[in-house]
Design an enzyme around this catalytic site. Structure first.
Site, PDB file in Angstrom:
ATOM      1  N   LYS A  64       0.845  -1.206   0.000  1.00  0.00           N
ATOM      2  CA  LYS A  64       0.000   0.000   0.000  1.00  0.00           C
ATOM      3  C   LYS A  64       0.873   1.246   0.000  1.00  0.00           C
ATOM      4  CE  LYS A  64      -1.745   2.709   2.973  1.00  0.00           C
ATOM      5  NZ  LYS A  64      -1.728   3.988   2.227  1.00  0.00           N
ATOM      6  N   THR A  76       6.273   6.895  13.952  1.00  0.00           N
ATOM      7  CA  THR A  76       6.310   5.995  15.112  1.00  0.00           C
ATOM      8  C   THR A  76       4.888   5.720  15.616  1.00  0.00           C
ATOM      9  OG1 THR A  76       8.524   6.770  15.657  1.00  0.00           O
ATOM     10  CG2 THR A  76       7.282   5.751  17.445  1.00  0.00           C
ATOM     11  N   GLU A 105      10.334   0.596  10.185  1.00  0.00           N
ATOM     12  CA  GLU A 105      11.344   1.634   9.957  1.00  0.00           C
ATOM     13  C   GLU A 105      10.629   2.951  10.222  1.00  0.00           C
ATOM     14  OE1 GLU A 105      13.216   4.389   8.911  1.00  0.00           O
ATOM     15  OE2 GLU A 105      12.953   3.861   6.808  1.00  0.00           O
ATOM     16  N   CYS A 124      13.600  10.286   7.066  1.00  0.00           N
ATOM     17  CA  CYS A 124      13.703   9.785   8.435  1.00  0.00           C
ATOM     18  C   CYS A 124      15.135   9.911   8.955  1.00  0.00           C
ATOM     19  CB  CYS A 124      13.231   8.340   8.499  1.00  0.00           C
ATOM     20  SG  CYS A 124      13.914   7.346   7.173  1.00  0.00           S
ATOM     21  N   GLU A 140      10.162  14.881  15.685  1.00  0.00           N
ATOM     22  CA  GLU A 140      10.515  14.845  14.267  1.00  0.00           C
ATOM     23  C   GLU A 140       9.673  15.881  13.513  1.00  0.00           C
ATOM     24  OE1 GLU A 140       9.507  11.244  12.029  1.00  0.00           O
ATOM     25  OE2 GLU A 140      11.477  11.349  11.102  1.00  0.00           O
TER      26      GLU A 140
HETATM   27  P1  TAP Z   1       2.161   7.812   8.550  1.00  0.00           P
HETATM   28  O1  TAP Z   1       0.802   7.955   9.093  1.00  0.00           O
HETATM   29  O2  TAP Z   1       3.114   7.017   9.320  1.00  0.00           O
HETATM   30  O3  TAP Z   1       2.012   7.238   7.064  1.00  0.00           O
HETATM   31  C1  TAP Z   1       2.885   6.310   6.479  1.00  0.00           C
HETATM   32  C2  TAP Z   1       2.092   5.224   5.782  1.00  0.00           C
HETATM   33  O4  TAP Z   1       1.271   4.537   6.739  1.00  0.00           O
HETATM   34  C3  TAP Z   1       1.143   5.754   4.724  1.00  0.00           C
HETATM   35  O5  TAP Z   1       1.055   4.825   3.644  1.00  0.00           O
HETATM   36  C4  TAP Z   1      -0.169   5.782   5.475  1.00  0.00           C
HETATM   37  O6  TAP Z   1      -1.282   5.757   4.641  1.00  0.00           O
HETATM   38  C5  TAP Z   1      -0.076   4.527   6.293  1.00  0.00           C
HETATM   39  N1  TAP Z   1      -0.961   4.453   7.453  1.00  0.00           N
HETATM   40  C6  TAP Z   1      -1.512   5.477   8.163  1.00  0.00           C
HETATM   41  N2  TAP Z   1      -2.270   4.981   9.165  1.00  0.00           N
HETATM   42  C7  TAP Z   1      -2.195   3.631   9.093  1.00  0.00           C
HETATM   43  C8  TAP Z   1      -2.747   2.554   9.861  1.00  0.00           C
HETATM   44  N3  TAP Z   1      -3.531   2.770  10.911  1.00  0.00           N
HETATM   45  N4  TAP Z   1      -2.442   1.286   9.509  1.00  0.00           N
HETATM   46  C9  TAP Z   1      -1.626   1.039   8.456  1.00  0.00           C
HETATM   47  N5  TAP Z   1      -1.095   2.007   7.700  1.00  0.00           N
HETATM   48  C10 TAP Z   1      -1.357   3.287   8.010  1.00  0.00           C
HETATM   49  O7  TAP Z   1       2.823   9.215   8.279  1.00  0.00           O
HETATM   50  P2  TAP Z   1       2.089  10.599   8.018  1.00  0.00           P
HETATM   51  O8  TAP Z   1       0.918  10.787   8.931  1.00  0.00           O
HETATM   52  O9  TAP Z   1       1.817  10.696   6.583  1.00  0.00           O
HETATM   53  O10 TAP Z   1       3.239  11.599   8.456  1.00  0.00           O
HETATM   54  C11 TAP Z   1       3.309  12.064   9.787  1.00  0.00           C
HETATM   55  C12 TAP Z   1       4.712  12.125  10.279  1.00  0.00           C
HETATM   56  O11 TAP Z   1       5.292  10.839  10.237  1.00  0.00           O
HETATM   57  C13 TAP Z   1       5.675  12.959   9.459  1.00  0.00           C
HETATM   58  O12 TAP Z   1       5.560  14.299   9.691  1.00  0.00           O
HETATM   59  C14 TAP Z   1       6.979  12.377   9.891  1.00  0.00           C
HETATM   60  O13 TAP Z   1       7.341  12.909  11.120  1.00  0.00           O
HETATM   61  C15 TAP Z   1       6.664  10.923  10.015  1.00  0.00           C
HETATM   62  N6  TAP Z   1       7.023  10.160   8.800  1.00  0.00           N
HETATM   63  C16 TAP Z   1       8.147   9.435   8.848  1.00  0.00           C
HETATM   64  C17 TAP Z   1       8.529   8.741   7.724  1.00  0.00           C
HETATM   65  C18 TAP Z   1       9.767   7.917   7.770  1.00  0.00           C
HETATM   66  S1  TAP Z   1      10.581   7.585   6.409  1.00  0.00           S
HETATM   67  N7  TAP Z   1      10.206   7.415   8.882  1.00  0.00           N
HETATM   68  C19 TAP Z   1       7.790   8.793   6.555  1.00  0.00           C
HETATM   69  C20 TAP Z   1       6.605   9.526   6.549  1.00  0.00           C
HETATM   70  C21 TAP Z   1       6.240  10.206   7.689  1.00  0.00           C
HETATM   71  P3  TAP Z   1      -1.941   7.111   4.066  1.00  0.00           P
HETATM   72  O14 TAP Z   1      -0.861   8.097   3.895  1.00  0.00           O
HETATM   73  O15 TAP Z   1      -2.480   6.666   2.796  1.00  0.00           O
HETATM   74  O16 TAP Z   1      -2.938   7.499   5.054  1.00  0.00           O
END
Ligand code: TAP
Length: 495
Positions: free
Chosen positions: A189, A244, A264, A298, A399
Site C-alpha cells: 500500500k 512511530t 522503519e 527519516c 521529528e
Molecule cells: P504515517 O501515518 O506514518 O504514514 C505512512 C504510511 O502509513 C502511509 O502509507 C499511510 O497511509 C499509512 N498508514 C496510516 N495509518 C495507518 C494505519 N492505521 N495502519 C496502516 N497504515 C497506516 O505518516 P504521516 O501521517 O503521513 O506523516 C506524519 C509524520 O510521520 C511525518 O511528519 C513524519 O514525522 C513521520 N514520517 C516518517 C517517515 C519515515 S521515512 N520514517 C515517513 C513519513 C512520515 P496514508 O498516507 O495513505 O494514510
C-alpha cells in the site's frame, strides 16, 4: 486552465499514460466501491489524477491473488526469480526520465534529484537483490555423529508492505526487492498522496515477466487499506515505513495472527560538528543532511550540534548556503529544493516555527513560505534554521520532517554524546571530526542504527538500514533484509 490527464501528461513530458488504478493479480482495476481520491501536484495543488482507493474487499482480493501466486513463485528457481528482478532494474533505467518526472510531479522532489538519485537507487536496489536471489543460501550445523542437520531459508508467504510519501519510488524497491528475491508474494500500500510511481513500477514488472499475483498494489487510506492489511489473517508479515505513532498501530493490528513485523520509523538525527572538523565539508554535508528532499527524510540530520568554539563561523557559512538554495517548480531542472509533499504537511512544519518561538527558540533563517509569487499556491517552505534554547525543547526532540534544522551547541565530547543520545529515537547520526580515535569511539557510543563519519545520509543496497529505540526494528538492505523476509527451517537427517 484545467487539463485532462492526457494534456497533463504531455505538459510534463510523460510519454506513457499515468496509471491510476489498483494493480491486482496482474491487472489494473478499479476499486470494488468505485471510489477514487485525487492525488495533487504539490507545486500548485492542482489535481494530477483521481486514483482508485482500495477498501477491505480490494485488500481481500489482493491477498487472495498473492496466496494463489505464492506456491509457484517460491518454487521457481532462485536464479529465475533473480533474472526477473534484474530485467526490472534494466527497465527502470530505460525509463529513467519517465519515472523521474512522475516522481517529481507527485512528490515535489526536484527533477535534478529524481533523475540521479531516486531512479538510479531504485534500479540499484532491484539489481542488488536480483543478484542476491541465488546467493542467499542455507547452512549445515555440526551436530552429533550420525545426524546431518541443515537449515533452509524459506520465504514467509504473503507479505504486506506499507510505505510513506517521502520516497515512494525508492521505498517501493527497498520493500519489494528483498521480499521477492526471497520468494515471497507482496501486497503493497503506497501513501494515498503519492501512489503514481509505485503503480508505474507495477507496469514495468509486467513487462519484466513477473507472474500475475506475485505483486499487488493497493493505493488507499492508511486507516482503511493499511490498517486492514496489518490485521489480515492471510498476511504472514507486515513491513512498515512511516511515523512511530502509526508503527505502534501496526504492531497492535498485527497481533491477531502474530505476524512477523518490521518497522522503519522516525528519527531525530544528531549531526555533530567538532572544532577539529573540515568546516567546508561539514557545512556542505550538513546542508545536504537536512535540506535534501526538503528535509522529508527519516535519516535527516535535523539536530545540528556545533562545538561552541566553531558555532558562529559555522552558522554564518551554513546560513549563507541555506539562503542560496534555489526553490522552485520541481520539474524545472535548475530547482534545488521543491515543495513539501502536501499542504497539510507544510502547515505542520510551519507550526513548529511557532512552537520554537513559544519555547524561546531563535529563528536564524527561513521559517516561512517563500515570497516568490510563482510559488504561493504550492507547499513551499524556506530552508529554516532555528537555535533551540535547550536540548529538551520540542524542536530538539520531535521529528519535524521538513527543511527545518534545530541548532544546539556543546562544549566537549561527553556533552555532545549526552545530547545526541538524549532522544527516544535512534536511526541515523553523523559526526565531523579530524580525530580518528574520537570518530570510532563515538561510532560505538551513539544510539543509532547507522553512523556516518565525515559524511551524512549515505545509503547503499548492501548496507543494513534501520534503527533502534522508537525508530523501529529490523533492517532493510543487504543480507539482513533477506533474513527479515525468510524464516529458518531446521532439517534433521538420520544418516
Ligand atoms: P504515517 O501515518 O506514518 O504514514 C505512512 C504510511 O502509513 C502511509 O502509507 C499511510 O497511509 C499509512 N498508514 C496510516 N495509518 C495507518 C494505519 N492505521 N495502519 C496502516 N497504515 C497506516 O505518516 P504521516 O501521517 O503521513 O506523516 C506524519 C509524520 O510521520 C511525518 O511528519 C513524519 O514525522 C513521520 N514520517 C516518517 C517517515 C519515515 S521515512 N520514517 C515517513 C513519513 C512520515 P496514508 O498516507 O495513505 O494514510
Amino acid at each position: 486552465m484545467i487539463m485532462n490527464l492526457a494534456e497533463l501528461e504531455a505538459a510534463v513530458g510523460l510519454r506513457t499514460p499515468i496509471r491510476h488504478q489498483l494493480f491486482i493479480d496482474g491487472r489494473f482495476v478499479d476499486a470494488a466501491s468505485g471510489e477514487t481520491l485525487p492525488t495533487l501536484n504539490p507545486h500548485d495543488n492542482t489535481v494530477i489524477a483521481d486514483v482508485a482507493m482500495a477498501g477491505r474487499e480490494d485488500v481481500d482480493r489482493a491477498v487472495a491473488a498473492a496466496q494463489r501466486a505464492f506456491p509457484a513463485w517460491r518454487r521457481m528457481a532462485a536464479a529465475d526469480r533473480g533474472r526477473i528482478l534484474l530485467k526490472l532494474a534494466d527497465l527502470i533505467e530505460a525509463n529513467t526520465e519517465e519515472l523521474a518526472r512522475l516522481e517529481s510531479l507527485d512528490t515535489g522532489h526536484p527533477l535534478k534529484d529524481s533523475r540521479v538519485l531516486d531512479v538510479p537507487r531504485t534500479a540499484a536496489c532491484f539489481r542488488y537483490f536480483g543478484g542476491m536471489a541465488d546467493k542467499f543460501q542455507g547452512e549445515v550445523v555440526p551436530v552429533e555423529a550420525g545426524f546431518l542437520n541443515y537449515l533452509l531459508r524459506e520465504p514467509v508467504g504473503v507479505v504486506g508492505q506499507v510505505v510513506p510519501w517521502n520516497f515512494p519510488l525508492m521505498f517501493t524497491s527497498w520493500k519489494m526487492a528483498p521480499a521477492l528475491a526471497a520468494g515471497n508474494c507482496v501486497v503493497l500500500k503506497p501513501a494515498e498522496i503519492t501512489p503514481l510511481s509505485t503503480l508505474k513500477i507495477a507496469e514495468l514488472m509486467q513487462q519484466a515477466g513477473l507472474p500475475d499475483g506475485v505483486v499487488n498494489i493497493v493505493p488507499g487510506l492508511g486507516s482503511v487499506a493499511g490498517q486492514y492489511l496489518a490485521e489480515h489473517p492471510g498476511v504472514a508479515k507486515i513491513a512498515f515505513t512511516g511515523s512511530t505513532a502509526t508503527g505502534r498501530r501496526i504492531v497492535q493490528a498485527s497481533a491477531g495472527n502474530l505476524k512477523k513485523v518490521q518497522l522503519e520509523l522516525g528519527g531525530k538525527g544528531a549531526n555533530i560538528v567538532f572544532d577539529d572538523a573540515n568546516l567546508t565539508a561539514a557545512v556542505n554535508g550538513s546542508a545536504w543532511a537536512i535540506f535534501h528532499n526538503q528535509g522529508q527524510a527519516c535519516i535527516a540530520g535535523s539536530r545540528l550540534m556545533l562545538h561552541e568554539r566553531i558555532a558562529d563561523e559555522f552558522l554564518e557559512r551554513f546560513l549563507a548556503l541555506a539562503r542560496s538554495i534555489r526553490l522552485g517548480n520541481p520539474l524545472d531542472p535548475q530547482t534545488e529544493m521543491g515543495p513539501l509533499t502536501s499542504a497539510q504537511h507544510r502547515d505542520r512544519v510551519l507550526a513548529y516555527v511557532d512552537v520554537a518561538r513559544e519555547q524561546g527558540g531563535e529563528v536564524l533563517g527561513g521559517g516561512k513560505p517563500p515570497a516568490n509569487p510563482d510559488l504561493v499556491r504550492g507547499c513551499y517552505v524556506e530552508p529554516t534554521v532555528v537555535r533551540a534554547r535547550s536540548e529538551r525543547d520540542r524542536i530538539a526532540q520531535e521529528e519535524v520532517f521538513g527543511p527545518f534544522v534545530t541548532v544546539l551547541t556543546f562544549k566537549d565530547e561527553a556533552e555532545a554524546l549526552r545530547i545526541a543520545n538524549g532522544t527516544d529515537y535512534g536511526l541515523g547520526s553523523g559526526l565531523w571530526t579530524g580525530n580518528l580515535q574520537r570518530a570510532h569511539r563515538l561510532a560505538q557510543e551513539l544510539q543509532a542504527g547507522m553512523v556516518w563519519i565525515n559524511s551524512y545520509k549515505r545509503v547503499n543496497p548492501g548496507s543494513p538500514f534501520g534503527g533502534v529505540g522508537q525508530s523501529g526494528y529490523g533492517r532493510e538492505m543487504g543480507f539482513d533484509a533477506m533474513r527479515e523476509y525468510t524464516q529458518v527451517k531446521s532439517v534433521w537427517v538420520n544418516v
